[in-house]
Every structure is written in C-alpha cells, then in structure tokens.
Design a protein around this motif. Structure first.
Motif, short mmCIF file in Angstrom:
data_model
loop_
_atom_site.label_atom_id
_atom_site.label_comp_id
_atom_site.label_asym_id
_atom_site.label_seq_id
_atom_site.Cartn_x
_atom_site.Cartn_y
_atom_site.Cartn_z
N GLY A 125 45.37 43.07 39.95
CA GLY A 125 45.12 41.69 39.53
C GLY A 125 46.26 41.15 38.72
O GLY A 125 47.21 41.86 38.38
N TYR A 126 46.16 39.89 38.40
CA TYR A 126 47.16 39.21 37.58
C TYR A 126 47.13 39.82 36.17
O TYR A 126 46.13 40.44 35.77
CB TYR A 126 46.83 37.72 37.51
N THR A 127 48.20 39.66 35.44
CA THR A 127 48.22 40.20 34.09
C THR A 127 47.22 39.46 33.18
O THR A 127 47.00 38.26 33.33
CB THR A 127 49.64 40.11 33.47
N ASN A 128 46.59 40.20 32.28
CA ASN A 128 45.67 39.66 31.28
C ASN A 128 44.38 39.09 31.88
O ASN A 128 43.82 38.13 31.37
CB ASN A 128 46.37 38.57 30.44
N VAL A 129 43.89 39.73 32.96
CA VAL A 129 42.62 39.27 33.56
C VAL A 129 41.45 40.15 33.15
O VAL A 129 40.31 39.87 33.50
CB VAL A 129 42.70 39.22 35.11
N GLY A 130 41.74 41.25 32.43
CA GLY A 130 40.65 42.11 31.95
C GLY A 130 40.51 43.42 32.70
O GLY A 130 39.45 44.04 32.65
N LYS A 131 41.58 43.87 33.39
CA LYS A 131 41.50 45.13 34.15
C LYS A 131 41.25 46.32 33.23
O LYS A 131 40.41 47.17 33.52
CB LYS A 131 42.80 45.35 34.94
N HIS A 166 40.02 43.79 43.08
CA HIS A 166 40.92 42.68 42.72
C HIS A 166 40.24 41.87 41.62
O HIS A 166 39.33 41.08 41.88
CB HIS A 166 41.21 41.83 43.95
N VAL A 167 40.70 42.07 40.39
CA VAL A 167 40.09 41.42 39.23
C VAL A 167 40.74 40.06 39.00
O VAL A 167 41.97 39.94 38.99
CB VAL A 167 40.23 42.30 37.96
N VAL A 168 39.90 39.04 38.80
CA VAL A 168 40.38 37.66 38.63
C VAL A 168 39.76 37.09 37.36
O VAL A 168 38.57 37.28 37.10
CB VAL A 168 39.96 36.79 39.84
N ASP A 169 40.58 36.41 36.56
CA ASP A 169 40.07 35.71 35.38
C ASP A 169 39.61 34.33 35.81
O ASP A 169 40.40 33.39 35.90
CB ASP A 169 41.17 35.61 34.32
N ASP A 192 45.74 30.25 42.07
CA ASP A 192 47.16 30.58 42.22
C ASP A 192 47.41 32.05 41.91
O ASP A 192 48.23 32.72 42.54
CB ASP A 192 48.01 29.72 41.28
N HIS A 193 46.68 32.56 40.90
CA HIS A 193 46.83 33.97 40.53
C HIS A 193 46.41 34.86 41.71
O HIS A 193 47.08 35.86 42.00
CB HIS A 193 45.98 34.30 39.30
N ILE A 194 45.32 34.49 42.36
CA ILE A 194 44.85 35.26 43.52
C ILE A 194 45.93 35.28 44.60
O ILE A 194 46.24 36.32 45.18
CB ILE A 194 43.54 34.66 44.09
N ALA A 195 46.52 34.11 44.87
CA ALA A 195 47.55 34.00 45.90
C ALA A 195 48.77 34.85 45.55
O ALA A 195 49.36 35.51 46.42
CB ALA A 195 47.96 32.54 46.08
N SER A 196 49.16 34.87 44.26
CA SER A 196 50.32 35.66 43.82
C SER A 196 50.07 37.15 44.01
O SER A 196 50.94 37.88 44.49
CB SER A 196 50.63 35.37 42.35
N VAL A 197 48.88 37.59 43.62
CA VAL A 197 48.53 39.01 43.77
C VAL A 197 48.49 39.39 45.25
O VAL A 197 49.03 40.44 45.65
CB VAL A 197 47.18 39.33 43.09
N ASN A 198 47.88 38.54 46.07
CA ASN A 198 47.80 38.82 47.50
C ASN A 198 49.18 38.90 48.14
O ASN A 198 49.42 39.71 49.04
CB ASN A 198 46.96 37.75 48.22
N GLN A 199 50.11 38.07 47.66
CA GLN A 199 51.47 38.09 48.18
C GLN A 199 52.16 39.41 47.86
O GLN A 199 52.83 40.01 48.71
CB GLN A 199 52.28 36.91 47.61
N ILE A 200 51.98 39.90 46.62
CA ILE A 200 52.59 41.17 46.22
C ILE A 200 51.94 42.33 46.99
O ILE A 200 52.63 43.26 47.43
CB ILE A 200 52.47 41.38 44.70
N PHE A 237 35.32 38.57 39.97
CA PHE A 237 35.62 37.39 39.15
C PHE A 237 35.09 37.66 37.74
O PHE A 237 33.89 37.61 37.49
CB PHE A 237 35.00 36.15 39.77
N ASN A 238 36.02 37.95 36.85
CA ASN A 238 35.71 38.39 35.49
C ASN A 238 35.72 37.21 34.51
O ASN A 238 36.16 36.11 34.84
CB ASN A 238 36.73 39.45 35.08
N LYS A 239 35.24 37.46 33.30
CA LYS A 239 35.24 36.50 32.19
C LYS A 239 34.35 35.28 32.46
O LYS A 239 34.69 34.15 32.07
CB LYS A 239 36.67 36.06 31.84
N ILE A 240 33.21 35.50 33.12
CA ILE A 240 32.30 34.38 33.35
C ILE A 240 31.74 33.86 32.03
O ILE A 240 31.30 32.70 31.95
CB ILE A 240 31.15 34.78 34.30
N ASP A 241 31.79 34.70 30.98
CA ASP A 241 31.31 34.25 29.66
C ASP A 241 32.24 33.21 29.05
O ASP A 241 31.84 32.46 28.15
CB ASP A 241 31.16 35.44 28.71
#
Length: 415
Positions: free
Chosen positions: A206-212, A283-286, A294-302, A317-321
């Motif tokens: 996942g993208y950096t700082n999404v809670g992995k 795949h963890v997403v904030d 956009d973060h999802i697209a960046s991770v998928n590209q890598i 999909f994390n951080k629903i709180d």
C-alpha cells in the motif's frame, strides 16, 4: 496535524510547476505530500512557489522571473533549503545552487534523506546507501563547482577536475561493493524464504502511511514501529500468524509513494521480492485520505512494474473511523455533487465493493472495527490456497463456522 518535537527545523520553501500533464489541483496535491515529506525529514515549510509552464526550463527548471522571487524570499526570510517537487537534472541542480546560494534539493533527494534517517538494520542502510550513491554519481561535478565557488577559483580548477574523477571512481567502486553486498544478502534471504516451507505467504502492500504496520500489529500481535509520518517502516517484517488454527506468514513491506525514485526501486529489490513471492496481497488503502484513488493507482502501477499485479488481492480500506465527507445542503442547487460528497455507505456501493470478486473490506485497524469480517475474508482466501497446495491435509482445518463455535465456547469457559 503532526506535532512538532522540540528540535531545530530547517526553514524551507517548496517549488513546483503547472503543466498540461500536471494541472494546478494535481500540483497542490503533490505539494501537500511534499510538505508532509519535508516535515518528516525535519523541515518547516515557509512558502510554496508555483509557476505555469509548457515544460521545465532545461537550465533552471523554472523561469527567470519566478527564480528571482524565490531568491528574494530566501534572502529576506533566512531560508536554508529550497525543495523542488520533481527530480532535477544535474545541470539544473548545479545552476540553481549557484544562483540561490542555499541548499537545493528535489523530491528524490528528500525521500532518500528520509530513508537514511529511517533505516534501522544493516540491510536497510546498505540499500539506502546504494540508492544515495546512484543518485550522487552524476551530480559530483555540480557539487565540486559549488565547493570551487566557496574556496575560490584560483588553484582549484585543475586539481578540482582531478578530484572529481577520483571521487567518481570512489563512488563507482562503492556502488559495485554495495551491489555485491546486497547480492550476498539477497541470496541469504532467498534461502530464508525457501526455509519457511510451503506455508501460505500474505504480504501487506500500500501507499506510505496508510496503516500497514498498525494492521500488522493488530493481526500478528507484533510490535512493528508505528508513527504518523511517511516511511515510518523501511525494514521488512515477517510474522507467523494463526487465524482459526490455520497458520500463514504475514509480511509488512515498505510503503509506496507517487514519483518513487527509480534508485529506490532498484536498491530495495529484495524487499519487493517479498511482494513478488507472496501468495496473497492485502492492499491497504487510507480511505480517509482525499486522494486515496490516486494512491491505489500508484500502488497498482508499481505492482505492475515488479510483475506482482496478478496475485489474489484483498482491498482493505482502512481508517474508516477518520473518514469524513462534504455535505451539500438540501437547498443548494449550485454545487455539483462529486466523490468528495460520498458517504462511506455510498462508496461501498461503487466499484470498491466489486474489486477482485468482492474482495473488498472496510475496517479500522486502530479500533479493530469490522475485524471479524476481515479475519473471515483472509482465512477463506488462505485456506483456499492451502487446500490447493495440500489437498490431502484439509481435514486439519475445519470450516470457519465450526471454529467460531469452538472459540465462543472457549470464551464462555474463560468467563
């Protein structure tokens, strides 16, 4: 908002350009991220400079007028560092350092600096040093020109050029040495991965700082370092996890980011091997971040670049709180409704719910909200792969419902 520690922050300004491929709203998103990177590295942003251009100036990246504004602001406000959002060529960095007369960095240099601060193990430090040397090699000439100006030109020209060539040889030799060292460690890690047996491997991406790392701690009851900063975790962490008596290996990997420096992709090859060799990706997403798509697209590209985009994947999909959305008043007939007005329930009815054969979850790793559903989904997918790998051993792992009943009985006994 990040609480600043009692340390001396470097005064910085950020610079970016608006182009046909990068409109103003997109640049603002990148500069927001660049500011977060700057704070993570120990800087304080005093001002942002933007300029509309068809393409970057090959000599100074930005135009003459904007450069004069930056030089004036830097001088009047005692700015120590100017950071550009895009990677500068060696010539651009050399020219800008001459003209602005303070430290000039680009996004790549800034990320490398954060990685250098965050690297804890010998392996991570070696990876970062290799990336730094690869970035440094073509820029040695510019660095020597900067020193030449400080010490004076007389007596520095000939020896200076000789010194540059000497330094280039030293850096090349160091790169070769670091590559050999990493190759040796890579072989050792490949053996370690082989020795883990045929257990199902699950990797958090996942993208950096999404809670992995928070999710890793919640699932594996481990103590992976967690902080609300970019790239809090660099070192790969592997834990054996058991859900409903089914064991598997869970790996926490380095976070991805937009405009990820190519040097880091190469030097962190072994870390990415953990992703390549995983059986399942989480795949963890904030979802609370306004640019999470956009973060999802960046991770998928890598993932596509490292040939790991075809693996069974659960979108988490994390951080629903922390999720909030803009509300349009009933009598507001002028405001156009966009995705920023979607409630969480509305998002669940969009493409998200259909990702990977309905392999999408909405959770809070911090509050462990919807964790039963999360564990259920992970268990089902791990069990499916485990049974395909060991078709004659599936009697060892009873159905989910049976195990839930067993666990509830245990809970009652504990009470």
């Amino acid at each position: 908002m990040i609480e600043k520690e009692e340390i001396n922050f470097e005064s910085t300004v950020l610079v970016g350009i608006v182009t046909q491929n990068q409109p103003e709203d997109k640049l603002n998103e990148y500069l927001d991220e660049l500011e977060f990177l700057t704070i993570t590295a120990g800087g304080e942003v005093k001002k942002r400079f933007m300029q509309k251009m068809d393409k970057p100036n090959p000599k100074t990246f930005i135009g003459t007028g904007k450069l004069e504004q930056i030089m004036e602001f830097v001088k009047e406000n005692q700015i120590t560092t100017v950071i550009f959002d895009d990677e500068l060529t060696p010539a651009q960095q050399k020219n800008l350092s001459k003209l602005i007369d303070v430290k000039v960095l680009d996004r790549t240099n800034l990320i490398l600096d954060i990685f250098a601060q965050r690297a804890q193990t010998s392996y991570a430090r070696t990876q970062v040093e290799l990336a730094q040397n690869q970035y440094l090699l073509p820029r040695l000439s510019g660095m020597w020109t900067h020193l030449e100006r400080q010490r004076g030109g007389i007596g520095m020209r000939g020896p200076g050029e000789t010194e540059i060539e000497t330094d280039r040889r030293i850096v090349r030799d160091r790169i070769s040495l670091l590559k050999d060292k990493l190759a040796t460690i890579d072989r050792q890690m490949a053996v370690q991965r082989g020795n883990r047996g045929a257990m199902v491997r699950v990797a958090l991406v996942g993208y950096t700082n999404v809670g992995k790392s928070t999710l890793m701690n919640a699932i594996g009851k481990s103590d992976v370092f967690v902080e609300n900063k970019l790239f809090a975790t660099l070192d790969t962490t592997v834990r054996k996890v058991v859900i409903k008596n089914l064991p598997f290996l869970l790996t926490d990997t380095v976070g991805f980011i937009r405009k990820l420096p190519t040097q880091l992709v190469e030097s962190f090859k072994s870390t990415l091997d953990e992703v390549r060799e995983a059986d399942i990706l989480l795949h963890v997403v904030d979802i609370s971040h306004p640019e999470f798509e956009d973060h999802i697209a960046s991770v998928n590209q890598i993932l596509k670049e490292i040939e790991a985009d075809d693996k069974p994947t659960i979108m988490v999909f994390n951080k629903i709180d922390n999720y909030t959305h803009e509300v349009i008043a009933e009598d507001d007939l002028m405001t156009e409704r966009t995705t920023k007005h979607y409630s969480l329930e509305e998002w669940k009815e969009t493409w998200m719910a259909k990702v990977g054969s309905n392999n999408a979850l909405f959770i809070s790793a911090t509050n462990k909200e919807n964790f039963d559903e999360f564990r259920h989904k992970v268990y089902d997918l791990v069990r499916e792969i485990h049974i395909s790998r060991f078709p004659y051993n599936n009697f060892l792992y009873p159905e989910w419902e049976d195990v839930i009943e067993m666990e509830e009985e245990d809970d009652e006994n504990e009470d």
